[in-house]
Each structure stands twice: as C-alpha cells, then as structure tokens.
Design an enzyme around this catalytic site. Structure first.
Site, PDB file in Angstrom:
ATOM      1  N   GLU A   4       2.832   4.618  -4.328  1.00  0.00           N
ATOM      2  CA  GLU A   4       2.880   5.390  -5.591  1.00  0.00           C
ATOM      3  C   GLU A   4       4.235   6.064  -5.844  1.00  0.00           C
ATOM      4  O   GLU A   4       4.555   6.248  -7.027  1.00  0.00           O
ATOM      5  CB  GLU A   4       1.761   6.443  -5.597  1.00  0.00           C
ATOM      6  CG  GLU A   4       0.375   5.867  -5.722  1.00  0.00           C
ATOM      7  CD  GLU A   4      -0.080   5.116  -4.466  1.00  0.00           C
ATOM      8  OE1 GLU A   4      -0.804   4.115  -4.599  1.00  0.00           O
ATOM      9  OE2 GLU A   4       0.315   5.525  -3.356  1.00  0.00           O
ATOM     10  N   ASP A  28      -8.894   2.679  -2.817  1.00  0.00           N
ATOM     11  CA  ASP A  28      -9.969   3.164  -1.942  1.00  0.00           C
ATOM     12  C   ASP A  28     -11.192   3.600  -2.750  1.00  0.00           C
ATOM     13  O   ASP A  28     -11.513   4.794  -2.845  1.00  0.00           O
ATOM     14  CB  ASP A  28      -9.455   4.319  -1.087  1.00  0.00           C
ATOM     15  CG  ASP A  28      -8.279   3.915  -0.218  1.00  0.00           C
ATOM     16  OD1 ASP A  28      -8.069   2.697  -0.043  1.00  0.00           O
ATOM     17  OD2 ASP A  28      -7.573   4.810   0.282  1.00  0.00           O
ATOM     18  N   ASP A  80       0.847  -1.188   0.000  1.00  0.00           N
ATOM     19  CA  ASP A  80       0.000   0.000   0.000  1.00  0.00           C
ATOM     20  C   ASP A  80       0.887   1.244   0.000  1.00  0.00           C
ATOM     21  O   ASP A  80       2.089   1.175   0.293  1.00  0.00           O
ATOM     22  CB  ASP A  80      -0.890  -0.025   1.250  1.00  0.00           C
ATOM     23  CG  ASP A  80      -2.095   0.891   1.133  1.00  0.00           C
ATOM     24  OD1 ASP A  80      -2.385   1.381   0.032  1.00  0.00           O
ATOM     25  OD2 ASP A  80      -2.764   1.117   2.165  1.00  0.00           O
TER      26      ASP A  80
END
Length: 787
Positions: free
Chosen positions: A446, A522, A443
């Site tokens: 990026e 999400d 998670d």
C-alpha cells in the site's frame, strides 16, 4: 499520544510480541516527527471559484476557456473519451494513462451556447460549459447524464497544495459502482468512501472501508445511459455519494449527488459515455489493455501462510493427487523466506526449493512466490546492500532513509516512482526465477509499515521521484503498488521473455490491469466475507481490472463445511480461483471438511477444468475489449432497474449467468434474469426473462444458467468441444472460441460461430473471411426440448 493511541500501542505490543511491538511504537513516533518537520503547516487559506468566462480559444477536439480566476482545458479524444482540466491541468503526466494522451477528435467543435456558455459537440457526447464553469455531460440526443458544479479551491496563502472540491448531480434513478475494491459493493449506497489505499491490519468485512486498492473511478448507470468518470489525481480524498429518490418530497425527483474532496493534486478528469461495453473499451484504450495471464493461471491455486516446509507442500500436493483433484499452482507465503527477508529462501525449511519447483512443474503445477516491497535494513542483507549502493530507497525531507517496521523488522522501501529503481527491482526477480517460481504475488504494498498508532504507512512527508517531477508520499502513496507491479512486469519480460508474466498485487491504482490483477486481501471468514468477495471482484472489473478473486474460505478463522463449500463453488467461476488462509487459520484443503464437501468440491473443480477454454476466451477478449470476465447482470441491459439493484449474481462473459449461494442453510434461491431465454444448465429447464425465478440450489451445486443460442468452448474427453444451447424459436445466437492461448506471446486463433434454430435441430456454423464452414470441433446441443 492520546488515550486511544495508548490503547492501540498496548494492543500492538501484545499481538506481535514485545520486540516487534516496541518497534511499532518507535515507528509511529518517527512517522509523526517526520511529518511535523517535513510537511508544510497549513495556515490561513483563501477560497476560490472560477468566476465568469472571459475568453475562449478553440483547438482541435475542444479548446480552452479562461475564467476570471481559473482556466479550463477541454478536449474530446478520438476514442470518444472527454478530458477536462482546471487551472491549466493537462492529461499528462499521469500514471493512469497507457502511453501518451490519445489524439483529439477533429470532428469535435467548441461553439457558443445559450446564456453566454459554450459547448463541445462530438459524435457520442455533448459537453456544455456554463459561463460560470458548470459542466454538463449529455447524450448525443441532449439528455443530461451528469452536471458538475463550478469547482472550489482552498489555497494556503503561503503556497503549497490547494485542496479542492467538486460537486456533481446525476439522475434520480442512477446507481453508482466502482471506486476500486469496495467490500460493501458492488452497488455503492449513499455514504462517504475514502480514496487512500489502506491495509486495515486485520481480516475485513463488508463494513470496512477503505481497503487496499482504491480508485477515483465511478461507473454510473441510469435510464438515460451509462458513463464512467475518472478523476485523475492520486492524492488522498473522499467521495460522498447520495443516491437519488424518485417522487421525493411533493412528487418531485431528488437527483443523485456526488461530492469529491481532494487534499491536493490537479483537478482533471476523463468521462466516457455509452453502453457498458463501449465505456470499458474506451477506458481500456485510455489506461491500457489488461495483461493476459498465462493459461495455467486460470486454473486452481492453493496457498497458505504457514506451509512451513518443503515436506508440507509435498504433502498437500499429494493430497490433491490422491483425491483426484485438479491443481495448477501452489503459492508460498512469507514463511518460506529467510527471516522474512524478500528475495531469500529459508534453507532449513526449503533446502531444495528449485528441485521442488521442478518436480511440481512436471506434474503440471506452478510455484508462485509472495514478494513484499519492504527490505530489511541490515548490512549484509544483499538486497539492502545493493539498494544502498544504487540509492533506491525512499528518503525523508532532510535526506535520511525512511525506515518502517514490517515482517522482517526494521525496513526501508524502494521508490518505485523512479524508472531507475524499477529497473533495479525488476532485475532482483532473477533470484526468484532461478528458484523455479513462475508467478508473483505482491503483498503489503500500500505500502504498509506497522505503527502502534496513526497510519500504518510511510510518512506523508517522505520524498519520491515521481518520474523526475519530485514530490512526497501524499501524491505517491496510491500509485506505489501500481509502480511496483510495473517494475516486476517489465523485469520479468526481460528475465523470462518466452512467457507472459504472472503478477497480481494487493494494492494498485488506475492502470494496474496493464501489469496483472489483484485479489481480495484478508477477507474475514464468515458469510458477510463471502458476499464481500463477490462485491470486490465485480467492482474491480468495472474499474478495468478484470482478473481478481478472493481468499476462498476467508483469510482468518475456520469456516464451517457449508461456508467453505459455498465459497469454493463461487470461486470456481471467478477469474482467480485460489484457496488461502492465515498462519493461525484452519485448513483449506477440500478433504479436511468431510466426504460430502470433498465430493461437491471435486465437482466444482471438474467444472472449472471443463470451462477453461471458455475462461481463456474471456481472458483474451478482456485484453482486446476491456470487458471483465465477471459482469453485473445489467451489463447488457442497463435500462433494467431491477438488474441495477441485483448484487447476488453475475454474468460470466456473455454466455453464462452464475447465482452463488451467499446465505447459510439455503437450498433454493431467487434469481433475477435479464431479458431473453435462459437454460438451467443442471436441469435443462428454460426460463424467460426479464423476471425473477426461484430454483433449486442444493449443497452439491450453485445455479448456473446458459443464454439461449450460446456457443461455449469446453474441455471434453477428446479435447475441445462446443457446448451449444439452442436458440429460442425464430432467434439466432453465437459465440467466440479462442484457440492456442498458452503461456507465451503467440497470437491465438479466434473462431466465430453462429447458431440458428431450424425446427427440431440447431445449425452451428463457423464464420470465415470467405464464407461459412463446418465447426472445427465436436458440437453438443442442449435445450432442444425446452427452447
């Protein structure tokens, strides 16, 4: 700081608390100052186009064309893929490619064409280059699929990265798909799409773009054929698409168009032409076969940010067992860490985590851990101290550590673009495997660094190794998550050599499938979020990432019982079937929505468990062929325009068509069927495509159709069974069955079955090397009365 930045700063401080909020303000200013000092100022630029062709040098598979102000290298590989690169750009080095560039096709020849141009003729494609640098990709019969205009560069006069632009035309009837994970897909309408992996910082909906996993991969489907176009550069950029119009203006077609603008990097691309299956096979051979998930990862997963304690995990697992609901994995979010620090455990909340993992595993349930890349920058933190000693963290242009703000507070970031750093990071998973974790969920990679204003990521001037070439975050950003997955996958292969690694990652790039899968991120709770879930899975599959799925129920908020059930029913037919929710969201356990939802959710779970042999077969075929489990309806009939525009149903492999309910209050829905005979698996009634039918979709189920002649391996009461749907009269059918696909590396057994109809009975035979044999498993035939 302008007024908008000030508003964002105040909102950030208010939403995350004063201390963390102030850190995000400081982080935003640090990032701005680092880029002001570390990035070259963009001054006057000089525009350039290739100019006329001056010289040609043939080579195996193609050759080099030298123009007045540029050079074009072109080759056709043995797998049928076409490469070209401007300004001398070659296929390597590339994070997308699996290993070295494929060998050139010796049969492909560069030869003169009309009007001073040149062409390369190969078995599956012809590439025509005009004397000014326009490139046409044509079918072997000469029908144009794509025309690339001569590119244009904007070069800083004082050096540095050149921006570039490439315009293309496609047929008026063409439809665009791909570009990674796009909430508004799977068909991409006219508009501009950014190529920069981005954490939106909130639950997203259908209108949000870009998201966590972007790729410069387009799949274009038209009457003339299907092609995949991959621009192999990881820099920031945009793709502007314009769908064509037939009969536009005074009766003339208006071609579809694509404009790609990149902030830097090489102008090079790959093109694959053929049927959808052939295109994805060539793509997988180029970028790597999809990783094969362990068998348990195809079951049902339950996750939550906010389990909070070992007791809560045990309570939820007991609920599944008490209600007779299958469960295969439980995921722990950042709240099981010690103060959000990666590779740690909160000993107060999870004092005996390894015992919990062992107890769950005895019940057939695996434990999966979240892993974030950010490392808390505090002396005494073992990961931080180890990383400092090994010099693994990203630094700025002046050599200082780049610090950001993530869940643990002030944090630093490993540079996964260095092989030495990947080895170091991969070794850290020993702490996780010792705790009993079987899978890993990446998670915030990026990478995300919270900022009160500006971009929530690392400074663009941050330095990266880039496998020894050196560069900055402008080039490394989009491949950061890909390289983190690479590190984990290789580390786990050494730490647990007897099991296939299970890794799925929020961010990544072309080639992510080599190491694992992904999920939606999400996604917002709501009916638009439900539609976005299907869009993401289909679009990612067409980009070569077959294993993915959404947060069932949505990440935020509290879904209505109807929305939760319809999301659950869709998830039961997707590769990654996982419920998940945020810290402040409502519950996601099926029994929390009342007895009716519980009953229908149980039916969906039972059907998922029944179809596991079919899903493991699809997983193995994805590895061998690159074909996604979830396919658009046009997969086998790309010439059918009605199917190209259908986005609310999908094929699950070759055998099943799934039509989820995506709107509230619906108890019937229209379904577009591809050509052939299809059976409603609930009623047994047959329908003939192509065409549209309207069928019942009660709250208890979603419509599922089986292709006539299909052989579907399923789990029966006594073990593996073959569910056979009768072929149409005068037709045959068949299917594959993969047996023995467990959690290790052993090659499974693949059985091929054929079916044919003989009056009132169906003959099912297993094909072998020396002839045909009786089926190895019990056979149940359906549809004899209807077919």
């Amino acid at each position: 700081m302008n007024g908008r930045d000030l508003v964002r700063s105040m909102k950030r401080v208010g939403s995350v608390g004063a201390a963390q909020g102030l850190r995000t303000v400081r982080a935003a200013w640090r990032r701005r100052r680092a880029d002001a000092a570390g990035l070259p100022a963009r001054g006057a630029e000089r525009a350039r186009v290739p100019g006329p062709v001056r010289e040609v040098e043939p080579a195996p598979g193609g050759g080099t064309l030298r123009f007045g102000r540029s050079e074009l290298r072109i080759l056709v590989a043995v797998n049928g893929a076409v490469f070209w690169g401007w300004d001398g750009a070659g296929p390597e080095p590339s994070y997308a490619l699996a290993g070295r560039c494929p060998e050139p096709d010796p049969r492909a020849v560069l030869e003169p064409d009309k009007d001073g141009g040149w062409r390369v003729v190969a078995e599956r494609v012809t590439v025509v280059v005009s004397r000014h640098g326009a490139i046409e990709v044509c079918t072997p019969g000469g029908v144009m699929l794509r025309r690339e205009m001569p590119p244009r560069w904007w070069e800083p006069q004082d050096g540095g990265a050149a921006r570039w632009m490439q315009r293309s035309e496609v047929a008026a009837d063409a439809r665009f798909f791909g570009l990674g994970g796009r909430a508004s897909g799977p068909r991409l309408r006219s508009g501009t799409y950014r190529l920069w992996n981005t954490d939106p910082g909130r639950a997203f909906g259908r209108g949000d773009d870009p998201l966590y996993l972007t790729m410069p991969v387009q799949v274009v489907v038209s009457d003339a054929g299907t092609h995949l176009m991959f621009h192999d550069t990881s820099w920031d950029g945009t793709v502007t698409l314009r769908e064509g119009e037939e009969g536009a203006g005074s009766g003339h077609d208006r071609a579809g168009a694509c404009e790609l603008r990149m902030d830097g990097g090489p102008l090079r691309c790959w093109v694959m032409v053929g049927t959808p299956a052939r295109v994805l096979l060539a793509w997988a051979s180029l970028t790597g076969a999809p990783a094969l998930p362990p068998a348990w990862a195809l079951g049902h997963h339950h996750a939550r940010w906010g389990f909070g304690s070992e007791q809560e995990v045990r309570r939820v697992v007991a609920g599944y067992q008490e209600h007779g609901l299958p469960l295969d994995a439980v995921h722990l979010d950042i709240d099981h860490y010690d103060e959000h620090q990666v590779f740690t455990v909160d000993q107060d909340r999870f004092p005996k985590l390894a015992v919990l993992a062992e107890d769950l595993r005895r019940d057939g349930i695996r434990l999966v851990s979240i892993v974030d890349p950010a490392v808390r920058a505090t002396p005494g933190n073992a990961v931080y101290d180890s990383g400092l000693a090994a010099d693994v963290f990203v630094r700025d242009a002046s050599g200082r550590l780049v610090e950001g703000v993530v869940w643990p507070g002030e944090a630093v970031f490993p540079d996964f673009t260095h092989a030495r750093v990947r080895r170091w990071w991969g070794g850290l998973y020993a702490e996780r495997t010792a705790q009993g974790f079987s899978g890993f969920w990446h998670d915030m990679n990026e990478p995300t660094s919270f900022a009160a204003f500006g971009e929530s990521t690392l400074p663009r001037s941050a330095r990266h190794a880039l496998e020894g070439r050196g560069g900055d975050h402008r080039e490394a950003h989009n491949v950061y998550g890909l390289c983190m997955a690479w590190a984990a996958y290789e580390g786990l292969r050494e730490l647990v050599p007897e099991e296939r690694p299970f890794v799925f990652s929020r961010s990544g790039w072309a080639g992510l499938q080599r190491y694992g899968g992904t999920w939606s991120g999400d996604v917002a709770t709501g009916w638009p979020g439900l539609r976005a879930s299907l869009s993401l899975v289909m679009g990612l599959g067409l980009c070569g990432v077959p294993y993915s799925g959404p947060d069932v129920g949505g990440f935020d908020g509290s879904p209505s019982p109807e929305l939760y059930l319809r999301w659950f029913q869709l998830g039961a037919f997707l590769p990654l079937f996982r419920t998940h929710a945020s810290l402040k969201a409502g519950r996601r356990e099926p029994w929390e929505f009342g007895p009716e939802v519980l009953e229908h959710a149980r039916a969906a779970l039972v059907e998922r468990r029944r179809l596991l042999p079919y899903l493991t077969t699809l997983a193995y075929l994805a590895r061998r062929t690159g074909a996604p489990y979830v396919r658009p309806l046009w997969w086998g009939s790309p010439e059918d325009r009605a199917l190209r525009d259908c986005e609310d149903a999908f094929l699950l492999g070759d055998c099943l068509l799934v039509a989820p309910v995506l709107d509230p209050g619906a108890d019937r829905r229209a379904v577009q069927l591809p050509r052939g005979l299809w059976y409603d698996t609930a009623t047994g009634r047959s329908y003939r495509g192509p065409g549209q039918v309207v069928v019942d979709a009660p709250l208890s189920r979603i419509p599922v159709f089986a292709r006539a002649g299909a052989v579907i391996p399923v789990r029966g009461d006594e073990g593996l069974e073959l569910e056979v749907w009768a072929p149409a009269r005068g037709r045959t059918g068949g299917g594959l069955v993969v047996r023995g696909l467990g959690d290790g590396w052993e090659e499974p057994e693949v059985e091929r079955y054929v079916t044919r109809r003989m009056g009132r009975r169906v003959v099912v035979e297993r094909e072998g090397e020396d002839g045909v044999y009786e089926p190895s498993h019990p056979v149940r035939v359906h549809g004899l009365d209807e077919g």
